[in-house]
Motif scaffolding. Structure first.
Motif, PDB file in Angstrom:
ATOM      1  N   GLY A 271       0.888  -1.254   0.050  1.00 18.81           N
ATOM      2  CA  GLY A 271       0.039  -0.070  -0.015  1.00 18.81           C
ATOM      3  C   GLY A 271       1.001   1.303   0.154  1.00 18.81           C
ATOM      4  N   THR A 272       0.124   2.374  -0.172  1.00 21.49           N
ATOM      5  CA  THR A 272       0.980   3.480   0.005  1.00 21.49           C
ATOM      6  C   THR A 272       0.013   4.527   0.971  1.00 21.49           C
ATOM      7  OG1 THR A 272       1.455   3.539  -2.391  1.00 21.49           O
ATOM      8  CG2 THR A 272       1.683   5.588  -1.242  1.00 21.49           C
ATOM      9  N   MET A 273       0.731   4.961   1.890  1.00 19.33           N
ATOM     10  CA  MET A 273       0.158   5.876   3.015  1.00 19.33           C
ATOM     11  C   MET A 273       0.226   7.255   2.477  1.00 19.33           C
ATOM     12  SD  MET A 273      -0.863   5.054   5.876  1.00 19.33           S
ATOM     13  CE  MET A 273      -1.619   5.979   7.017  1.00 19.33           C
ATOM     14  N   ILE A 274      -1.081   7.609   2.040  1.00 25.56           N
ATOM     15  CA  ILE A 274      -1.098   8.922   1.178  1.00 25.56           C
ATOM     16  C   ILE A 274      -0.841   9.955   2.318  1.00 25.56           C
ATOM     17  CG2 ILE A 274      -2.857  10.483   0.090  1.00 25.56           C
ATOM     18  CD1 ILE A 274      -2.648   7.733  -1.436  1.00 25.56           C
ATOM     19  N   ARG A 275      -1.419  10.080   3.325  1.00 27.87           N
ATOM     20  CA  ARG A 275      -1.333  10.718   4.242  1.00 27.87           C
ATOM     21  C   ARG A 275      -1.610  10.486   5.847  1.00 27.87           C
ATOM     22  NH1 ARG A 275      -5.474  13.472   1.436  1.00 27.87           N
ATOM     23  NH2 ARG A 275      -7.536  13.240   2.628  1.00 27.87           N
ATOM     24  N   ASP A 276      -1.629  11.237   6.668  1.00 24.79           N
ATOM     25  CA  ASP A 276      -2.122  10.462   7.941  1.00 24.79           C
ATOM     26  C   ASP A 276      -3.659   9.939   7.772  1.00 24.79           C
ATOM     27  OD1 ASP A 276       0.110  10.791   9.358  1.00 24.79           O
ATOM     28  OD2 ASP A 276      -0.504  12.650  10.736  1.00 24.79           O
ATOM     29  N   CYS A 277      -3.870   9.012   8.193  1.00 18.63           N
ATOM     30  CA  CYS A 277      -5.206   8.356   8.378  1.00 18.63           C
ATOM     31  C   CYS A 277      -6.059   8.046   6.985  1.00 18.63           C
ATOM     32  CB  CYS A 277      -6.259   9.046   9.165  1.00 18.63           C
ATOM     33  SG  CYS A 277      -5.587   9.237  10.915  1.00 18.63           S
ATOM     34  N   LEU A 278      -4.987   7.841   5.722  1.00 16.23           N
ATOM     35  CA  LEU A 278      -5.490   7.545   4.546  1.00 16.23           C
ATOM     36  C   LEU A 278      -4.657   6.686   4.006  1.00 16.23           C
ATOM     37  CD1 LEU A 278      -7.937   7.843   2.927  1.00 16.23           C
ATOM     38  CD2 LEU A 278      -6.849   9.929   1.622  1.00 16.23           C
ATOM     39  N   VAL A 279      -4.914   5.481   3.534  1.00 10.44           N
ATOM     40  CA  VAL A 279      -3.851   4.431   2.927  1.00 10.44           C
ATOM     41  C   VAL A 279      -4.486   4.164   1.532  1.00 10.44           C
ATOM     42  CG1 VAL A 279      -4.879   2.478   4.012  1.00 10.44           C
ATOM     43  CG2 VAL A 279      -2.465   2.461   3.275  1.00 10.44           C
TER      44      VAL A 279
ATOM     45  N   PRO B 221      -9.950   4.861   4.493  1.00  5.31           N
ATOM     46  CA  PRO B 221      -9.697   5.501   5.782  1.00  5.31           C
ATOM     47  C   PRO B 221      -8.721   4.410   6.814  1.00  5.31           C
ATOM     48  CG  PRO B 221     -11.713   5.999   5.130  1.00  5.31           C
ATOM     49  CD  PRO B 221     -11.299   4.910   4.271  1.00  5.31           C
ATOM     50  N   CYS B 222      -7.792   4.839   7.578  1.00  2.00           N
ATOM     51  CA  CYS B 222      -7.432   4.101   8.601  1.00  2.00           C
ATOM     52  C   CYS B 222      -7.164   4.724   9.712  1.00  2.00           C
ATOM     53  CB  CYS B 222      -6.203   3.276   8.094  1.00  2.00           C
ATOM     54  SG  CYS B 222      -4.742   4.439   7.580  1.00  2.00           S
ATOM     55  N   VAL B 223      -6.373   4.346  10.854  1.00  2.00           N
ATOM     56  CA  VAL B 223      -6.385   5.288  11.982  1.00  2.00           C
ATOM     57  C   VAL B 223      -4.710   5.527  12.161  1.00  2.00           C
ATOM     58  CG1 VAL B 223      -8.409   4.578  13.144  1.00  2.00           C
ATOM     59  CG2 VAL B 223      -6.449   3.404  13.425  1.00  2.00           C
ATOM     60  N   ASP B 224      -3.874   5.133  11.367  1.00  2.00           N
ATOM     61  CA  ASP B 224      -2.410   5.331  11.573  1.00  2.00           C
ATOM     62  C   ASP B 224      -1.985   6.575  11.132  1.00  2.00           C
ATOM     63  OD1 ASP B 224      -1.307   2.309  12.261  1.00  2.00           O
ATOM     64  OD2 ASP B 224      -3.285   2.279  11.020  1.00  2.00           O
ATOM     65  N   GLU B 225      -0.860   7.031  11.770  1.00  2.00           N
ATOM     66  CA  GLU B 225      -0.379   8.411  11.546  1.00  2.00           C
ATOM     67  C   GLU B 225       1.128   8.337  11.721  1.00  2.00           C
ATOM     68  OE1 GLU B 225      -2.003  10.880  14.531  1.00  2.00           O
ATOM     69  OE2 GLU B 225      -4.048  11.010  13.704  1.00  2.00           O
ATOM     70  N   GLY B 226       1.822   9.326  11.137  1.00  2.00           N
ATOM     71  CA  GLY B 226       3.318   9.304  11.185  1.00  2.00           C
ATOM     72  C   GLY B 226       4.231   8.645  10.547  1.00  2.00           C
ATOM     73  N   PHE B 227       3.273   7.979   9.496  1.00  2.00           N
ATOM     74  CA  PHE B 227       4.146   7.308   8.199  1.00  2.00           C
ATOM     75  C   PHE B 227       4.676   8.380   7.242  1.00  2.00           C
ATOM     76  CE2 PHE B 227       2.129   4.071  10.223  1.00  2.00           C
ATOM     77  CZ  PHE B 227       3.047   2.654  10.061  1.00  2.00           C
ATOM     78  N   GLY B 228       4.434   9.503   7.222  1.00  2.07           N
ATOM     79  CA  GLY B 228       4.722  10.562   6.303  1.00  2.07           C
ATOM     80  C   GLY B 228       3.680  10.542   5.053  1.00  2.07           C
ATOM     81  N   ASN B 229       4.008  11.523   4.133  1.00  2.00           N
ATOM     82  CA  ASN B 229       2.994  11.243   2.851  1.00  2.00           C
ATOM     83  C   ASN B 229       3.507  10.566   1.762  1.00  2.00           C
ATOM     84  OD1 ASN B 229       1.447  13.084   4.250  1.00  2.00           O
ATOM     85  ND2 ASN B 229       2.037  14.861   3.087  1.00  2.00           N
ATOM     86  N   ASN B 230       2.556   9.650   1.156  1.00  2.00           N
ATOM     87  CA  ASN B 230       3.191   9.073  -0.111  1.00  2.00           C
ATOM     88  C   ASN B 230       4.367   7.908   0.100  1.00  2.00           C
ATOM     89  OD1 ASN B 230       1.136  10.193  -1.903  1.00  2.00           O
ATOM     90  ND2 ASN B 230       2.676  11.883  -1.930  1.00  2.00           N
ATOM     91  N   THR B 231       4.049   7.196   1.416  1.00  2.00           N
ATOM     92  CA  THR B 231       5.091   6.214   1.876  1.00  2.00           C
ATOM     93  C   THR B 231       4.451   4.944   1.564  1.00  2.00           C
ATOM     94  OG1 THR B 231       5.475   7.794   3.686  1.00  2.00           O
ATOM     95  CG2 THR B 231       6.650   5.819   3.888  1.00  2.00           C
ATOM     96  N   PRO B 232       5.461   3.995   0.895  1.00  2.00           N
ATOM     97  CA  PRO B 232       5.271   2.558   0.617  1.00  2.00           C
ATOM     98  C   PRO B 232       4.992   1.826   2.087  1.00  2.00           C
ATOM     99  CG  PRO B 232       7.281   3.317  -0.863  1.00  2.00           C
ATOM    100  CD  PRO B 232       6.780   4.478   0.189  1.00  2.00           C
ATOM    101  N   VAL B 233       3.954   1.133   2.400  1.00  2.00           N
ATOM    102  CA  VAL B 233       3.759   0.249   3.425  1.00  2.00           C
ATOM    103  C   VAL B 233       3.306  -1.056   3.429  1.00  2.00           C
ATOM    104  CG1 VAL B 233       3.421   2.434   5.181  1.00  2.00           C
ATOM    105  CG2 VAL B 233       1.452   1.509   3.687  1.00  2.00           C
ATOM    106  N   ASP B 234       3.338  -1.667   4.255  1.00  2.00           N
ATOM    107  CA  ASP B 234       2.592  -3.141   4.078  1.00  2.00           C
ATOM    108  C   ASP B 234       1.094  -2.801   4.942  1.00  2.00           C
ATOM    109  OD1 ASP B 234       4.300  -4.954   2.787  1.00  2.00           O
ATOM    110  OD2 ASP B 234       5.435  -4.862   4.652  1.00  2.00           O
TER     111      ASP B 234
END
Ligand SMILES: Nc1ncnc2c1ncn2[C@@H]1O[C@H](COP(=O)(O)OP(=O)(O)OP(=O)(O)O)[C@@H](O)[C@H]1O
Ligand SMILES: [Mg+2]
Length: 359
Positions: free
Chosen positions: A244-252, A260-273
């Motif tokens: 996935g890509t974390m678009i911004r806080d609370c949106l993947v 919508p999700c509840v995670d924060e602090g990954f930065g913008n447009n960050t690749p994640v699992d």
């Protein structure tokens, strides 16, 4: 606050070129049930053998109650081990096998007799004192190996897949017996299993290992609900694990859809699992889901149905108590709280972050 009973400090162990443990650090507290869990070959038995005194580390030390036992011979450690391949003495009866350690420590014959009776009752093999080892099934022999370890009342029991050969019902009852022993006798357990359900049922702490690295240490709830990386999530129960890509806080974004999700602090447009448990997905009407797709299989599993839905090119796994028809076009939904976002590991055997914070 429980005190530390066992400390592995920066333990490394290789066999030839094969680095099995690499700066392994683990603390086991008194009267704790700690389970080492991980795939075959990840170093679980090696860890137990180092603790039991049957192997010497290349580097690092092991403390027991604060004292350095790294070079102490096995028979001087206050530990008892039940090995993966249980080794009963074939020329002795069951009773003699159980009595072996007690005779060495010169206990009286009435004490020994009582202990044999108690231990056999504990493992559900009343009256087996005079049977020969050969006359027992594999599972029965395994239970005798446990009985033999328990009668010595060790401070720590090291158990290497001790219930592997038992049928499900007996396995469950032995699991309860072992937990009872822990609570009644105050024994500390270091336990090895492949079976994640067994680990979740019995442990105070689970140590998830992969290729000699600790991936995560935590309570069963932590490990199941908050896996630190995709390896742990995958190993502890089947999961939907997506790039996935974390678009911004609370949106993947996954599979081209923003959720919508509840995670924060990954930065913008960050690749994640992105990890979503099968039981957290709800099947709904196509217009009410965050994604729509088709049910491609449905298997009744007793307590739940295991359903696969092909949506946006990914086969989603869903556990639900509601039946659904194969071929139906449906929507899938998930509560934002049930979406877990994880930092991508740089390599599959990457050490979990912040291990020091956990122990
Ligand atoms: N005595 C030995 N000599 C050489 N290699 C060994 C020895 N013991 C273990 N190994 C190797 O070390 C690695 C870890 O083995 P270990 O027995 O600790 O794994 P494990 O996690 O207990 O696996 P399993 O779940 O299959 O029992 C494996 O690659 C194994 O082949
Ligand atoms: Mg093993």
């Amino acid at each position: 606050m429980k005190k530390n009973l066992i400390d592995f400090i920066d333990i490394s162990k290789s066999y030839g070129d094969n680095l099995v443990l690499d700066k392994f650090n683990l603390t086991v507290k008194e009267n704790e049930f700690v389970t080492l869990l991980g795939p075959s070959g990840c170093g679980k038995t090696t860890t137990l053998r180092l603790l039991g005194g049957f192997e010497t580390p290349d580097e690092g030390k092991i403390l027991f109650d604060g004292a350095n036992i790294t070079d102490l011979p096995a028979n001087q450690r206050k530990l008892n081990t039940v090995f993966q391949k249980y080794s009963l003495f074939p020329h002795m009866t069951i009773g003699e096998n159980i009595a072996f350690g007690l005779k060495i420590s010169k206990k009286s014959s009435s004490y020994i007799k009582d202990k044999i009776k108690y231990a056999l009752k504990l493992v559900n093999l009343d009256g087996f004192e005079n049977r020969s080892v050969d006359s027992l099934s594999g599972g029965q022999q395994q239970r005798i190996a446990i009985a033999r370890a328990i009668v010595n009342e060790p401070k720590v029991l090291l158990l290497d897949e001790p219930l592997g050969a038992l049928d499900l019902k007996l396995r469950r009852s032995m699991q309860y017996e072992l937990i009872r022993l822990k609570n009644e006798l105050g024994i500390t357990f270091v336990y090895v299993t492949h079976d994640q359900e067994e680990a979740l049922t019995m442990s105070d702490q689970i140590v998830v290992m992969n290729q000699g690295y600790i991936q995560q240490i935590g309570s069963p709830e932590d490990i199941y609900n908050e896996p630190e990386n995709a390896f742990v999530a995958d190993f502890i129960g089947s999961s939907n694990i997506l790039n996935g890509t974390m678009i911004r806080d609370c949106l993947v974004s996954v599979l081209g859809v923003e959720i919508p999700c509840v995670d924060e602090g990954f930065g913008n447009n960050t690749p994640v699992d992105v990890v979503i448990r099968p039981e957290d997905i709800v099947i709904t009407s196509p217009e009410n889901g965050f994604m729509e797709g088709d049910i491609i299989s449905n298997i009744f599993k007793g307590v739940h149905y295991e359903i696969e839905i092909l949506a946006n090119g990914y086969t989603w796994l869903i556990h639900t108590t509601k039946n659904a028809d194969v071929g139906a076009h449906v929507g899938i939904n998930v509560d934002p709280f049930d979406i877990q976002i994880m930092k991508k590991a740089e390599h599959s055997d990457e050490k979990a972050v912040n291990i020091d914070d956990k122990i």
